[in-house]
Design a protein around this motif. Structure first.
Motif, short mmCIF file in Angstrom:
data_model
loop_
_atom_site.label_atom_id
_atom_site.label_comp_id
_atom_site.label_asym_id
_atom_site.label_seq_id
_atom_site.Cartn_x
_atom_site.Cartn_y
_atom_site.Cartn_z
N LEU A 1 25.49 18.35 2.45
CA LEU A 1 25.10 19.30 3.50
C LEU A 1 25.91 18.96 4.74
O LEU A 1 25.48 18.19 5.60
N PRO A 2 27.10 19.52 4.86
CA PRO A 2 28.02 19.10 5.94
C PRO A 2 27.51 19.38 7.35
O PRO A 2 27.92 18.71 8.29
N HIS A 3 26.61 20.34 7.50
CA HIS A 3 26.15 20.70 8.85
C HIS A 3 24.83 20.02 9.22
O HIS A 3 24.33 20.22 10.32
N LYS A 4 24.29 19.24 8.30
CA LYS A 4 23.01 18.59 8.60
C LYS A 4 23.28 17.23 9.23
O LYS A 4 23.47 16.22 8.54
N THR A 5 23.35 17.21 10.54
CA THR A 5 23.61 15.96 11.27
C THR A 5 22.46 15.58 12.19
O THR A 5 22.38 14.45 12.64
N MET A 6 21.58 16.54 12.47
CA MET A 6 20.48 16.26 13.37
C MET A 6 19.38 15.51 12.65
O MET A 6 19.02 15.85 11.52
N PRO A 7 18.79 14.48 13.27
CA PRO A 7 17.66 13.78 12.63
C PRO A 7 16.42 14.67 12.60
O PRO A 7 16.29 15.61 13.38
N ALA A 8 15.52 14.35 11.68
CA ALA A 8 14.27 15.11 11.59
C ALA A 8 13.48 15.00 12.89
O ALA A 8 13.38 13.93 13.49
N GLN A 9 12.93 16.12 13.35
CA GLN A 9 12.21 16.13 14.61
C GLN A 9 10.79 15.64 14.43
O GLN A 9 10.15 15.90 13.41
N GLN A 10 10.31 14.88 15.40
CA GLN A 10 8.93 14.39 15.36
C GLN A 10 7.96 15.54 15.55
O GLN A 10 8.18 16.41 16.39
N ARG A 11 6.88 15.52 14.79
CA ARG A 11 5.89 16.58 14.86
C ARG A 11 4.49 16.00 14.87
O ARG A 11 4.23 14.98 14.24
N VAL A 12 3.60 16.67 15.60
CA VAL A 12 2.18 16.34 15.60
C VAL A 12 1.43 17.61 15.22
O VAL A 12 1.55 18.64 15.89
N LYS A 13 0.67 17.53 14.13
CA LYS A 13 -0.13 18.67 13.69
C LYS A 13 -1.59 18.41 14.05
O LYS A 13 -2.17 17.42 13.61
N ILE A 14 -2.16 19.30 14.85
CA ILE A 14 -3.53 19.13 15.31
C ILE A 14 -4.35 20.38 14.99
O ILE A 14 -3.87 21.50 15.17
N THR A 15 -5.55 20.16 14.49
CA THR A 15 -6.48 21.26 14.21
C THR A 15 -7.60 21.22 15.24
O THR A 15 -8.20 20.17 15.46
N VAL A 16 -7.88 22.36 15.87
CA VAL A 16 -8.86 22.41 16.95
C VAL A 16 -9.72 23.67 16.81
O VAL A 16 -9.28 24.66 16.21
N PRO A 17 -10.93 23.66 17.36
CA PRO A 17 -11.73 24.89 17.38
C PRO A 17 -11.08 25.95 18.28
O PRO A 17 -10.39 25.61 19.25
N PRO A 18 -11.29 27.22 17.99
CA PRO A 18 -10.64 28.27 18.77
C PRO A 18 -10.93 28.22 20.26
O PRO A 18 -10.03 28.41 21.08
N THR A 19 -12.19 27.97 20.62
CA THR A 19 -12.55 27.98 22.05
C THR A 19 -11.90 26.81 22.78
O THR A 19 -11.43 26.96 23.91
N PHE A 20 -11.86 25.64 22.15
CA PHE A 20 -11.18 24.50 22.75
C PHE A 20 -9.70 24.81 22.94
O PHE A 20 -9.11 24.50 23.98
N ALA A 21 -9.09 25.43 21.93
CA ALA A 21 -7.67 25.78 22.03
C ALA A 21 -7.41 26.72 23.20
O ALA A 21 -6.48 26.53 23.98
N ARG A 22 -8.28 27.73 23.34
CA ARG A 22 -8.05 28.77 24.34
C ARG A 22 -8.32 28.28 25.76
O ARG A 22 -7.53 28.52 26.68
N TYR A 23 -9.44 27.61 25.96
CA TYR A 23 -9.87 27.27 27.32
C TYR A 23 -9.43 25.88 27.78
O TYR A 23 -9.35 25.64 28.99
N LEU A 24 -9.16 24.97 26.87
CA LEU A 24 -8.89 23.59 27.26
C LEU A 24 -7.49 23.12 26.87
O LEU A 24 -6.78 22.55 27.69
N LEU A 25 -7.10 23.34 25.62
CA LEU A 25 -5.82 22.79 25.18
C LEU A 25 -4.63 23.53 25.76
O LEU A 25 -3.73 22.92 26.35
N MET A 26 -4.59 24.85 25.60
CA MET A 26 -3.42 25.60 26.04
C MET A 26 -3.15 25.51 27.55
O MET A 26 -1.99 25.40 27.96
N PRO A 27 -4.17 25.52 28.40
CA PRO A 27 -3.87 25.41 29.83
C PRO A 27 -3.23 24.08 30.24
O PRO A 27 -2.58 24.01 31.29
N LYS A 28 -3.37 23.03 29.42
CA LYS A 28 -2.87 21.71 29.82
C LYS A 28 -1.80 21.15 28.89
O LYS A 28 -1.25 20.08 29.16
N LEU A 29 -1.52 21.83 27.79
CA LEU A 29 -0.61 21.28 26.79
C LEU A 29 0.80 21.07 27.34
O LEU A 29 1.51 20.16 26.88
#
Length: 295
Positions: free
Chosen positions: A85-113
């Motif tokens: 794969l001659p064009h694959k030179t970038m290292p794998a990107q770090q990821r964090v997968k988080i599962t949250v309740p909808p209301t927490f996501a809307r009112y708390l997580l997204m405003p501060k993420l």
């Protein structure tokens, strides 16, 4: 008939588990949870119609079929891995997968993420939604924020924060039923129900020996429950972070000065015990605690 191909992510999980001899170690190597790895192994076993492992406690030993199938899988994965794969030179990107309740996501997580993503632009955050009290499964997330009683066996559980619960209603609804001056006046109101915000603890705080309501609209999402209040369906319990904008705009009002200081449910950080969390996951947990703990 189109040909069916085995899922590649399940093949890599099978190869990693066979090499490690442990589902937990293989999951750590692949940066997924042990339950996610087990799910992938079961998916592959369903595909081939044979048991791949003989499970004995924490150990995972290849079955006779699994040993012969492993040779084929390793050969196939090696072909894919060694393909140039001659064009694959970038290292794998770090990821964090988080599962949250909808209301927490809307009112708390997204405003501060943004404070996290701006401080750590090298980490990609992936947000998934869950239904509190019903969907108690990590799936392939690294961690969850759960709204509940905090009793999650075999999980690492840390309380994030809790908030007092209080009664709210819309001005239009209060006018329609002739106003509410005292807690006893709730007898003429429609009490909206939710398994997430039961009324009985609040009744006890208010000195009322009332049973839990069994009629009227039930909504098991705190954001939708507040929307039901705003649209005049009745009175419900809510919390400061969720209701503050509607209170400030006058769309809903708090009833009485009675607040349930220790409601039955709070927010918890939950993740599976593993040999070691990836650094980016630890960073995100630390950020959650610093941002919301003691809120």
């Amino acid at each position: 008939m189109p040909r069916r191909f085995p899922p590649v992510h399940a093949l890599s999980a099978f190869e990693a588990a066979a090499r490690a001899g442990s589902f937990a170690e293989a999951a750590n190597t692949l940066c997924i949870t042990p339950s996610a790895l087990s799910h992938r192994i079961r998916l592959l076993e369903d595909f081939v119609g044979e048991r791949l492992f003989i499970r004995d406690g924490r150990a995972a030993t290849l079955s006779p079929f699994g040993r012969s199938y492993l040779d084929v899988v390793c050969q196939a994965l090696r072909v894919l891995t060694d393909f140039p794969l001659p064009h694959k030179t970038m290292p794998a990107q770090q990821r964090v997968k988080i599962t949250v309740p909808p209301t927490f996501a809307r009112y708390l997580l997204m405003p501060k993420l943004a404070s996290f993503t701006e401080a750590h632009p090298e980490i990609v955050v992936e947000v998934f939604l869950s239904v509190p009290l019903y969907d108690l499964c990590l799936n392939e997330s690294d961690l969850e924020v759960r709204f509940g009683a905090g009793k999650y066996p075999d999980m690492v559980t840390t309380k994030l924060f809790e908030e007092p619960a209080f009664a709210v209603a819309s001005p239009a609804y209060l006018e329609r039923i002739g106003g509410i001056a005292t807690p006893a006046d709730l007898g003429k109101a429609t009490l909206l129900r939710s398994a997430l915000e039961p009324w009985q603890p609040w009744f006890k705080e208010a000195g009322m020996d009332w049973p839990e309501p069994t009629n009227a609209l039930r909504v098991d999402d705190l954001g939708l429950l507040l929307e039901a209040v705003r649209h005049g369906h009745g009175v419900a319990l809510s919390r400061q972070h969720f209701a503050q904008q509607m209170i400030a705009s006058g769309e809903v009002v708090q009833l009485f000065d009675i607040r349930l200081a220790s409601p039955p449910h709070a927010y918890y950080i939950v993740y599976e015990q593993s040999p070691g969390l990836r650094p980016e996951v630890t960073l995100f947990i630390d950020w959650l605690m610093a941002t919301y703990a003691g809120t």
